[in-house]
Write an enzyme that holds these catalytic residues in place. Structure first.
Site, PDB file in Angstrom:
ATOM      1  N   SER A 193     -10.420  -0.078   6.657  1.00 12.91           N
ATOM      2  CA  SER A 193      -9.629   0.076   5.480  1.00 12.91           C
ATOM      3  C   SER A 193      -9.229  -1.177   5.142  1.00 12.91           C
ATOM      4  O   SER A 193      -8.293  -1.241   3.893  1.00 12.91           O
ATOM      5  CB  SER A 193      -8.456   1.167   5.691  1.00 12.91           C
ATOM      6  OG  SER A 193      -9.148   2.543   5.668  1.00 12.91           O
ATOM      7  N   SER A 215      -9.380   2.285   2.856  1.00 11.47           N
ATOM      8  CA  SER A 215      -8.520   3.244   1.780  1.00 11.47           C
ATOM      9  C   SER A 215      -7.202   1.933   1.150  1.00 11.47           C
ATOM     10  O   SER A 215      -6.751   2.255   0.354  1.00 11.47           O
ATOM     11  CB  SER A 215      -7.769   3.813   2.693  1.00 11.47           C
ATOM     12  OG  SER A 215      -6.954   3.358   3.738  1.00 11.47           O
ATOM     13  N   LYS A 238       0.949  -1.114  -0.167  1.00 14.55           N
ATOM     14  CA  LYS A 238       0.014   0.006   0.012  1.00 14.55           C
ATOM     15  C   LYS A 238       1.026   1.353  -0.026  1.00 14.55           C
ATOM     16  O   LYS A 238       1.889   1.323   0.835  1.00 14.55           O
ATOM     17  CB  LYS A 238      -0.828   0.070   1.270  1.00 14.55           C
ATOM     18  CG  LYS A 238      -1.938   1.064   1.184  1.00 14.55           C
ATOM     19  CD  LYS A 238      -2.910   0.996   2.476  1.00 14.55           C
ATOM     20  CE  LYS A 238      -3.797   1.931   2.788  1.00 14.55           C
ATOM     21  NZ  LYS A 238      -4.677   1.732   3.665  1.00 14.55           N
TER      22      LYS A 238
END
Length: 442
Positions: free
Chosen positions: A172, A148, A78
């Protein structure tokens, strides 16, 4: 939807010489070539480096000397997590021109030392909390992949990687996993290190992972924990061997009102299957069980967002002053809310968390795990809204471990089941998650 086999199922073939990490990487790259122009899971790639690392892993397996159970696993990272040689842009114009990181975050370094093959950086919402990523859901390009950890969920769900690092402040990891048909694991608070990861909220941030199977997801997190567990923690020691829970509670919070009748019916049918498999399932369609904890958790959402905004004053207030107008609406709203928050209010929120944790601890001798949907339904259409956090926030707020397990489907779209446990009980919960994974595919 093309998918690659879970990495853990390839290990016998690597040992026997019937398959290799390099061949597995090339299968992942075929998925990237075929889909990522549309899905946009990756912010940046380094295919040449991935091939070098996969070749090295191949040689280790041929020599009978793999570094670990993830030696040769292809992963994504990420883009709020530092990877040496890659810029960490965090989907923000503030860092659009930032220089490449000079060193790996601790979790990335641990993965490399265990032989993982890092394919690239996956897209994220702005600073993992604001404006949505450009990523699309691989099961329906008109739908959100969730945020996210948007790119991580989509990359795993599309078979582009076996696993990917994600982070969760409120929802997330678990929500993208549910939407994209991946496994998601949010550990107990503080179990995995956050060094080299851009902060959102010190009271809520968790490092975790999404993967093609419970074993893949757990083994990646175990590799991190074996190298550098979170400060003051003993780390993860269990194995992803299936263990049927004897008794589970269904937390019928107010969030269940967000489910439409079809999703609720599918979830109830799943509970019936678990009961038929010998699990005692304590639930009611009308009553909240266990009531005391549910009552507290129904009131924690404002507290969670308030604590998040309070924590975000550093570094985001500095960003807002240095680069006015470049932060998204959600982040500026949280900062504005924090300006109205007092220390007394923050302390009240901490007391609310203590009360919730006390009620959770009281259930430990009665239940092995707690079940809920992983999300409020399948992925929503459009990209401005990445979906409700109602089913994930309780576990981030309390810091208890939780998994999203794929296996249910609504109108042909993935819909995950969430299995949560008790703070520090990750080594026990993984066995129940692995059993649930098996039960949902039978």
């Amino acid at each position: 939807m093309p998918t690659c086999r879970p990495f853990n199922t390839l290990l016998p073939e690597f040992r026997a010489g019937r398959d290799t990490p390099r061949a597995a990487l090339e299968r992942h790259l075929q998925e990237v070539a075929g889909m990522d122009a549309l899905v946009r899971a990756f912010r940046s790639l380094d295919v040449a480096a991935a091939r070098r690392d996969a070749d090295a892993a191949t040689q280790r397996w041929k020599a009978g000397a793999p570094l670990s159970e993830i030696d040769g696993m292809v992963i994504g990272v990420k883009d709020i997590i530092d990877v040496a040689g890659f810029p960490t842009r965090m989907n923000s114009p503030v860092f659009e021109q930032t220089a490449p990181a000079f060193q790996d975050a601790s979790c990335v370094r641990a993965a490399r030392r265990s032989g993982a093959v890092i394919l690239g950086k996956t897209e994220t919402a702005e600073f993992a909390s604001g404006n949505s990523a450009p990523t699309r859901n691989p099961h329906d390009l008109k739908r959100s992949p969730g945020g996210s950890s948007s790119g991580s969920g989509a990359a795993v769900g599309a078979g582009m990687v076996s696993a990917a690092f994600g982070t969760q402040t409120q929802g997330s990891i678990l929500r993208p996993a549910s939407y994209c048909g991946a496994v998601g694991y949010k550990p107990s608070f503080g179990v995995l290190p956050l060094s080299g990861i851009h902060p959102v909220s010190g009271s809520h941030d968790h490092l975790g992972a999404l993967g093609a199977s419970v074993a893949d997801t757990w083994n990646l997190c175990r590799a991190v924990s074996d190298f550098c567990p979170g400060a003051g923690h003993k780390g993860l020691t269990g194995k992803a061997d299936p263990v049927r829970p004897a008794r589970v509670a269904v937390m019928r919070m107010a969030a269940f009102d967000e489910l439409d009748s079809g999703c609720d019916a599918i979830f109830e049918a799943m509970l019936g299957r678990l009961s038929d498999a010998g699990v005692v399932v304590d639930c009611s369609t009308k009553a909240a069980l266990p009531a005391n904890l549910v009552k507290i958790l129904n009131g924690i959402f404002d507290a969670s967002s308030g604590m998040m905004g309070w924590d975000m004053r550093w570094p985001y207030a500095g960003y807002a002053a240095r680069w006015p107008g470049l932060l998204g609406e959600k982040i500026t709203g949280l900062l504005a809310q924090a300006e109205q928050t007092t220390l007394a209010q923050y302390r009240e929120w901490l007391s609310l968390r203590d009360a919730a944790l006390a009620q959770l601890v009281a259930l430990r001798n009665t239940y092995d795990a707690i079940l809920m949907p992983a999300a409020s339904g399948p992925a929503p259409k459009g990209f401005a809204f990445s979906g409700s956090r109602s089913f994930q926030v309780p576990w981030s707020f309390m810091g208890a471990p939780a998994w999203s397990i794929p296996g249910l489907s609504v109108a042909g779209l993935p819909f995950g089941v969430q299995i949560a446990g008790f703070v520090g009980g990750d080594d026990v919960l993984v066995g129940h998650a692995a059993w649930l994974e098996q039960a949902l595919v039978q």
